[in-house]
Design an enzyme around this catalytic site. Structure first.
Site, PDB file in Angstrom:
ATOM      1  N   HIS A  68     -26.101   9.290 -60.211  1.00 32.42           N
ATOM      2  CA  HIS A  68     -25.338   8.114 -59.779  1.00 32.42           C
ATOM      3  C   HIS A  68     -25.271   8.107 -58.254  1.00 32.42           C
ATOM      4  O   HIS A  68     -25.554   7.102 -57.627  1.00 32.42           O
ATOM      5  CB  HIS A  68     -23.945   8.146 -60.418  1.00 32.42           C
ATOM      6  CG  HIS A  68     -23.119   6.924 -60.135  1.00 32.42           C
ATOM      7  ND1 HIS A  68     -21.875   6.712 -60.656  1.00 32.42           N
ATOM      8  CD2 HIS A  68     -23.367   5.844 -59.349  1.00 32.42           C
ATOM      9  CE1 HIS A  68     -21.391   5.547 -60.228  1.00 32.42           C
ATOM     10  NE2 HIS A  68     -22.270   5.011 -59.426  1.00 32.42           N
ATOM     11  N   GLU A 117     -25.723   2.620 -52.697  1.00 35.02           N
ATOM     12  CA  GLU A 117     -25.340   4.026 -52.538  1.00 35.02           C
ATOM     13  C   GLU A 117     -25.492   4.476 -51.086  1.00 35.02           C
ATOM     14  O   GLU A 117     -24.673   5.232 -50.562  1.00 35.02           O
ATOM     15  CB  GLU A 117     -26.172   4.920 -53.474  1.00 35.02           C
ATOM     16  CG  GLU A 117     -25.829   4.740 -54.958  1.00 35.02           C
ATOM     17  CD  GLU A 117     -24.392   5.135 -55.285  1.00 35.02           C
ATOM     18  OE1 GLU A 117     -23.944   6.210 -54.840  1.00 35.02           O
ATOM     19  OE2 GLU A 117     -23.703   4.366 -55.999  1.00 35.02           O
ATOM     20  N   HIS A 121     -22.051   5.338 -49.334  1.00 31.88           N
ATOM     21  CA  HIS A 121     -21.853   6.793 -49.278  1.00 31.88           C
ATOM     22  C   HIS A 121     -22.796   7.503 -48.302  1.00 31.88           C
ATOM     23  O   HIS A 121     -22.396   8.426 -47.611  1.00 31.88           O
ATOM     24  CB  HIS A 121     -22.052   7.395 -50.674  1.00 31.88           C
ATOM     25  CG  HIS A 121     -21.209   6.763 -51.726  1.00 31.88           C
ATOM     26  ND1 HIS A 121     -19.839   6.944 -51.787  1.00 31.88           N
ATOM     27  CD2 HIS A 121     -21.520   5.925 -52.758  1.00 31.88           C
ATOM     28  CE1 HIS A 121     -19.352   6.251 -52.825  1.00 31.88           C
ATOM     29  NE2 HIS A 121     -20.339   5.624 -53.430  1.00 31.88           N
TER      30      HIS A 121
END
Ligand SMILES: *[C@@H]1O[C@H](CO)[C@@H](O)[C@H](O)[C@H]1NC(C)=O
Ligand SMILES: *[C@@H]1O[C@H](CO)[C@@H](O)[C@H](O)[C@H]1NC(C)=O
Ligand SMILES: *[C@@H]1O[C@H](CO)[C@@H](O)[C@H](O)[C@H]1NC(C)=O
Ligand SMILES: *[C@@H]1O[C@H](CO)[C@@H](O)[C@H](O)[C@H]1NC(C)=O
Ligand SMILES: *[C@@H]1O[C@H](CO)[C@@H](O)[C@H](O)[C@H]1NC(C)=O
Length: 255
Positions: A68, A117, A121
């Site tokens: 993920h 992502e 992040h």
């Protein structure tokens, strides 16, 4: 529930491999961002459960745990001008498609998930020199995923998808005894009228030196409460130790 008989022979290699070639100055901080967080979460999700959470029709989700993301504990969207550029990771694309697929939108533009992502992040993780480019961030994440090798460990522990219900404590103990650290395990709570929760996500925690560490804070502080999928209709939350746990093998197999 089968007893979790474990064979941890790989573990020796694991710890060594993870630290091979580490020199401390590789991890000097580039800027102040990383001062606000102390660990990275490597999140694996179970595609069958991800599909179950969504109104989308997933076509044949992979039957292995996929990535993920790799998430700094307490920071998001650290550099809004550092845009995702798929060309930077062109050498990684075949591994990316296999191990980090966009489970829900496999037929659409699959780079959207990676872009998300990276921007949310990766731009924060990039405060560490070892992760300070898109190629390093995605490449190192793939490397950690392969070293953790969750799919093999679960199989070795006799924990397989299917119609069996597992005790959450048994899954946790199996993983903890093999890795020496406690991961964070998230589930879909039981639907109305059901007794079982459904396992959906397993997160391993790493120090900034990319060594495995416990996800729990020794001091009891909780750095980060939730990292649920925002993509689906359901919500993942930390699994309940006392509920039977379903580890589904296919979307249609269970409703
Ligand atoms: C944000 O990213 C851009 C593009 O990579 C870079 O030039 C800039 O220095 C970064 N800003 C910070 C605060 O890291
Ligand atoms: C994307 O990355 C490639 C390779 O590094 C570079 O040549 C290209 O200019 C970048 N594109 C953008 C829009 O930054
Ligand atoms: C997928 O997205 C990328 C970047 O967002 C874009 O450059 C590319 O053209 C898109 N491809 C398709 C098939 O839509
Ligand atoms: C993780 O926590 C357990 C006990 O909760 C402890 O025995 C173990 O040494 C810890 N592992 C690391 C790497 O800190
Ligand atoms: C776990 O589930 C049991 C049984 O449904 C419930 O009584 C308990 O409150 C739950 N624990 C937590 C922490 O949610």
């Amino acid at each position: 529930m089968k007893p979790a008989k474990l064979h941890c022979w790989i573990l020796g290699c694991f710890s060594v491999a993870l630290c091979c070639g580490c020199t401390s100055d590789q991890f000097l901080l580039r800027d102040s961002h990383s001062k606000s967080w102390r660990k990275l979460y490597l999140a694996h999700h179970w595609p069958v459960t991800v599909c179950k959470m969504s109104a989308n029709d997933c076509q044949d989700p992979p039957e292995y745990w996929t990535i993920h993301g790799l998430w700094p504990g307490k920071a998001e969207d650290c550099n809004r001008t550092w845009h995702f550029n798929v060309t930077e990771i062109k050498d990684l694309l075949s591994d990316m498609r296999r191990y980090w697929p966009d489970v829900l939108h496999s037929s659409l533009n699959r780079t959207q998930f990676w872009k998300h992502e990276w921007e949310k992040h990766g731009t924060c993780a990039a405060a560490l020199q070892i992760l300070n480019s898109q190629k390093k961030y995605f490449g190192k994440t793939l490397e950690l995923y392969q070293r953790v090798d969750l799919n093999s460990y679960l199989l070795k522990a006799g924990i397989k998808p299917g119609s069996t219900y597992y005790k959450m404590t048994a899954i946790k103990e199996a993983l903890t005894s093999c890795y020496g650290v406690t991961p964070k395990i998230q589930c879909l709570p039981p639907e109305e009228g059901e007794k079982a929760q459904t396992i959906g996500q397993i997160e391993f925690c790493f120090t900034k030196d990319l060594e495995l560490r416990n996800c729990t804070e020794p001091t009891g502080g909780s750095e980060r409460m939730q990292a649920g999928l925002q993509l689906g209709t359901g919500e993942l939350s930390v699994c309940n130790d006392t509920l039977p746990t379903y580890y589904p093998s296919q979307v249609q197999g269970h409703k």
